[in-house]
Design a protein around this motif. Sequence first.
Motif, short mmCIF file in Angstrom:
data_model
loop_
_atom_site.label_atom_id
_atom_site.label_comp_id
_atom_site.label_asym_id
_atom_site.label_seq_id
_atom_site.Cartn_x
_atom_site.Cartn_y
_atom_site.Cartn_z
N ASN A 95 0.81 -1.21 0.00
CA ASN A 95 0.00 0.00 0.00
C ASN A 95 0.85 1.27 0.00
OD1 ASN A 95 0.97 -0.49 2.56
ND2 ASN A 95 -0.87 0.24 3.60
N SER A 120 -4.57 2.47 8.74
CA SER A 120 -5.63 3.30 8.20
C SER A 120 -5.01 4.33 7.24
CB SER A 120 -6.36 4.02 9.33
OG SER A 120 -7.27 4.98 8.82
N LEU A 121 -5.51 4.39 6.03
CA LEU A 121 -4.97 5.31 5.03
C LEU A 121 -5.49 6.73 5.21
CD1 LEU A 121 -5.12 3.08 1.82
CD2 LEU A 121 -3.16 3.58 3.28
N LYS A 122 -6.44 6.93 6.13
CA LYS A 122 -6.95 8.29 6.37
C LYS A 122 -5.85 9.19 6.93
CE LYS A 122 -11.75 6.86 7.10
NZ LYS A 122 -12.90 6.85 8.06
N GLN A 123 -5.06 8.65 7.85
CA GLN A 123 -3.96 9.45 8.40
C GLN A 123 -2.91 9.73 7.34
OE1 GLN A 123 -2.37 8.14 12.16
NE2 GLN A 123 -4.30 7.20 12.78
N GLU A 125 -3.43 10.07 4.10
CA GLU A 125 -3.95 11.10 3.22
C GLU A 125 -3.95 12.46 3.89
OE1 GLU A 125 -4.59 10.74 0.10
OE2 GLU A 125 -4.19 8.58 0.13
N ALA A 126 -4.20 12.49 5.20
CA ALA A 126 -4.19 13.77 5.92
C ALA A 126 -2.79 14.39 5.94
CB ALA A 126 -4.69 13.56 7.35
N ARG A 154 -0.41 13.68 3.79
CA ARG A 154 -0.04 13.96 2.39
C ARG A 154 -0.69 15.26 1.92
NH1 ARG A 154 -1.15 8.97 -1.14
NH2 ARG A 154 0.73 8.24 -0.06
N SER A 213 2.73 9.40 9.94
CA SER A 213 1.44 8.74 9.69
C SER A 213 1.52 7.22 9.72
CB SER A 213 0.88 9.18 8.33
OG SER A 213 1.72 8.74 7.27
N GLN A 265 1.26 4.28 13.82
CA GLN A 265 0.23 3.24 13.80
C GLN A 265 0.81 1.83 14.00
OE1 GLN A 265 -3.09 3.68 10.91
NE2 GLN A 265 -1.88 5.32 10.00
#
Length: 264
Positions: free
Chosen positions: A102, A166-169, A171-172, A174, A187, A191
């Motif tokens: 990922n 979690s990819l939300k962190q 993207e945040a 980035r 990020s 985790q």
Amino acid sequence: MAGITPSKHHETPFKRNWLVTALWVLVAVYLVYSFQAMGVSWTRFSEGLGHAGQLFERMFPPNFSRWELLLSGLAESLEIAIIASVSGIVLSLFFGLFAARNLMPDWVTVPMRGFIALCRTFHPVIIAILFVKSVGFGALAGILTLVVASIGFIAKLFAEAIEEISLKQVEAIRATGAGFVSLILFSVMPQVFSRFIGFSTYQLDSNLRNSTMVGIVGAGGLGGTLFSAFQRFDYDFVAAILITIIALIMFGEFLSNIVRRIFR
């Protein structure tokens, strides 16, 4: 109720799966054949218990008179385990990142995952034999062996842990325009850091055990002293070495618990 006739045939709630039954029968037949082919029998087992009793009689009481030789092998095993663990953990950190699908493209992850799989393909004793033949007898072969073993274990689990983040962190971070290094530090690592510490402490404990084992094939450490004692039939000294190895493993377990409490 009226109009409903009771069924004459009662169906069992658990229907027999003949395919599964046949597989279990094949497994049982194969086990019986394997026992016979290898010559495993109760007679050999009972005779082995008698020989084991004689061996334990010769091992006790343990002989610690050659404590200098014992401490020398113990110190070398500790040095091999710690150097190999630190080196393997640092390398696994990068290899695990490059193997995470990922975060990296396929042309990076596929060869990296192949390399990690190769590192865990062979038992450490086999790898130790190869390194002994390559770099000669001594601690260097043991260090290289345990570095390879560490990469095969930690890098694989670390890559899988990264793939579950979690990819939300991501993207945040980035979205703020941060670079790749900042993305990893702020990020990804937060985790997976606790799991990475758990993998690392387990591998340190494993390397403490394996550092005494690879010495049997000449890769340094307490295993070489143990193998020499067995060759001399010096079983009371063997008992002393085994007790020392048990103490070493208990020390590793104590150290692992302390590290887990600190980073919990």
